[in-house]
Scaffold this motif. Sequence first.
Motif, short mmCIF file in Angstrom:
data_model
loop_
_atom_site.label_atom_id
_atom_site.label_comp_id
_atom_site.label_asym_id
_atom_site.label_seq_id
_atom_site.Cartn_x
_atom_site.Cartn_y
_atom_site.Cartn_z
N TYR A 214 -1.11 -33.49 -50.70
CA TYR A 214 0.54 -33.23 -50.56
C TYR A 214 0.51 -32.23 -49.19
CZ TYR A 214 2.11 -35.35 -54.67
OH TYR A 214 2.44 -36.38 -55.59
N ILE A 215 -0.50 -31.39 -49.06
CA ILE A 215 -0.30 -30.52 -48.01
C ILE A 215 -0.93 -31.05 -46.77
CG2 ILE A 215 -1.53 -28.47 -47.04
CD1 ILE A 215 -1.34 -27.12 -49.91
N TRP A 216 -2.16 -31.84 -46.90
CA TRP A 216 -2.33 -32.65 -46.02
C TRP A 216 -1.28 -33.65 -45.28
CZ3 TRP A 216 -4.56 -34.85 -41.69
CH2 TRP A 216 -4.77 -36.07 -41.79
N ILE A 217 -0.68 -34.41 -46.17
CA ILE A 217 0.37 -35.32 -45.82
C ILE A 217 1.48 -34.67 -45.27
CG2 ILE A 217 2.14 -37.12 -46.75
CD1 ILE A 217 -0.77 -38.07 -46.97
N THR A 218 1.81 -33.57 -45.60
CA THR A 218 2.89 -32.62 -44.96
C THR A 218 2.31 -32.38 -43.56
OG1 THR A 218 3.72 -31.84 -46.88
CG2 THR A 218 4.36 -30.52 -45.07
N LEU A 219 1.23 -31.76 -43.41
CA LEU A 219 0.73 -31.39 -42.00
C LEU A 219 0.73 -32.73 -41.13
CD1 LEU A 219 -1.75 -28.68 -42.87
CD2 LEU A 219 0.68 -28.22 -42.12
N ARG A 220 0.07 -33.89 -41.57
CA ARG A 220 -0.02 -34.82 -40.74
C ARG A 220 1.35 -35.50 -40.49
NH1 ARG A 220 -0.31 -38.39 -37.76
NH2 ARG A 220 -1.33 -40.18 -37.67
N LEU A 221 2.26 -35.33 -41.18
CA LEU A 221 3.55 -35.79 -40.87
C LEU A 221 4.12 -34.91 -39.50
CD1 LEU A 221 5.41 -36.91 -44.10
CD2 LEU A 221 4.74 -38.50 -42.32
N PHE A 222 3.96 -33.83 -39.92
CA PHE A 222 4.47 -32.81 -38.71
C PHE A 222 3.89 -32.98 -37.36
CE2 PHE A 222 6.80 -28.76 -40.01
CZ PHE A 222 7.47 -29.36 -41.28
N GLN A 223 2.48 -33.33 -37.43
CA GLN A 223 1.77 -33.68 -36.25
C GLN A 223 2.27 -34.95 -35.68
OE1 GLN A 223 -0.76 -36.58 -36.07
NE2 GLN A 223 -0.85 -35.75 -33.92
N ALA A 224 2.29 -35.90 -36.53
CA ALA A 224 2.81 -37.37 -36.03
C ALA A 224 4.21 -37.16 -35.22
CB ALA A 224 2.83 -38.32 -37.10
#
Length: 335
Positions: A214-224
């Motif tokens: 979930y932390i990874w998905i959150t950061l990935r969405l922020f990056q995208a």
Amino acid sequence: MLNTTATPYHDAGVLYANTDFSQLNWIELQWASWYLWIGNPVLATGLASFLLHECVYFGRALPWIFIDATPYFRKWKLQPNKIPTASEQWACTKQVLFSHFTVELPVIWLFHPVAEFFGMSTWQVPLPSWVAIAPQVFLFFVFEDMFHYFAHQALHWGPLYKHVHKIHHQYPAPFGLAAEYAHPAEVFILGTGTILGPILYCMFRHDLHIFTVYIWITLRLFQAIDSHSGYDFPWSLQHWLPFWSGAEHHDFHHMAFVNNFSTSFRWCDRLFGTDTKYRAYRARLEAAKKAGMSAEEYARMEIRLNEEAEREGVAAEKKAENSDFAGAWHKTKVQ
């Protein structure tokens, strides 16, 4: 209030029968409470995963809508003469929601059994420490960046571009909401890189918790979303981490169609020589700054260079639509 007496056999309360809740911190208590409240671990994980994705995606995109509507921020706009209209943003939102519900929701719903099959923890508490989480998330960033680089190259091949990736290139000046504005097939293809890293890690290590995912998905969405924002601020991350791509790097890809195929980092593009046109463009802008141009002169030159890059991009796009795979690799590399 945490209920520790729930015992129906499908109820998650059975899973916590031997848990000492007095040893859990606040986040861990809320985590267990969610699974107890929903009562079914598969349903609880599916709901949490989908709600997380929707809340983070649209929550992160909202500030960019405000920024686009505020003239004060135009001085940091990478393509200052192209501001998304309300109708463009609404059309983009509808396509994004379509992909979310037709592609991402079914995949998310099946994620719990798949994750547990590969040994991922989901409902379990306590949660992993930050010392364990940080290197795992970094590995996922590296894996996804490499996967995305090659998958993105493939999506510029004629048939895949014409029938799939062309939708994402509708906006030569991207904006936050457009991060997942794509054909459902592209959402599935590139989304695979996001989730495949955790799955492979789980297969070999068996020590991954979905909280880390979930932390990874959150950061990935922020990056995208940030890389599609169209803004380069003095405090943007790429000015602190030179190998980070950011909006300044990805915006050129949308404008010129060629170069800069990776997501989070600049490594693959530099290694495989798919950033030469981008670096020449940046060099011309830097030379103009050093030449002592006035702000007005520099702005006019930037718009002129952007228009030149976009014209070349239109020509490159037409070639890509009619290219074979080998030709697509060569053209995207050298143009």
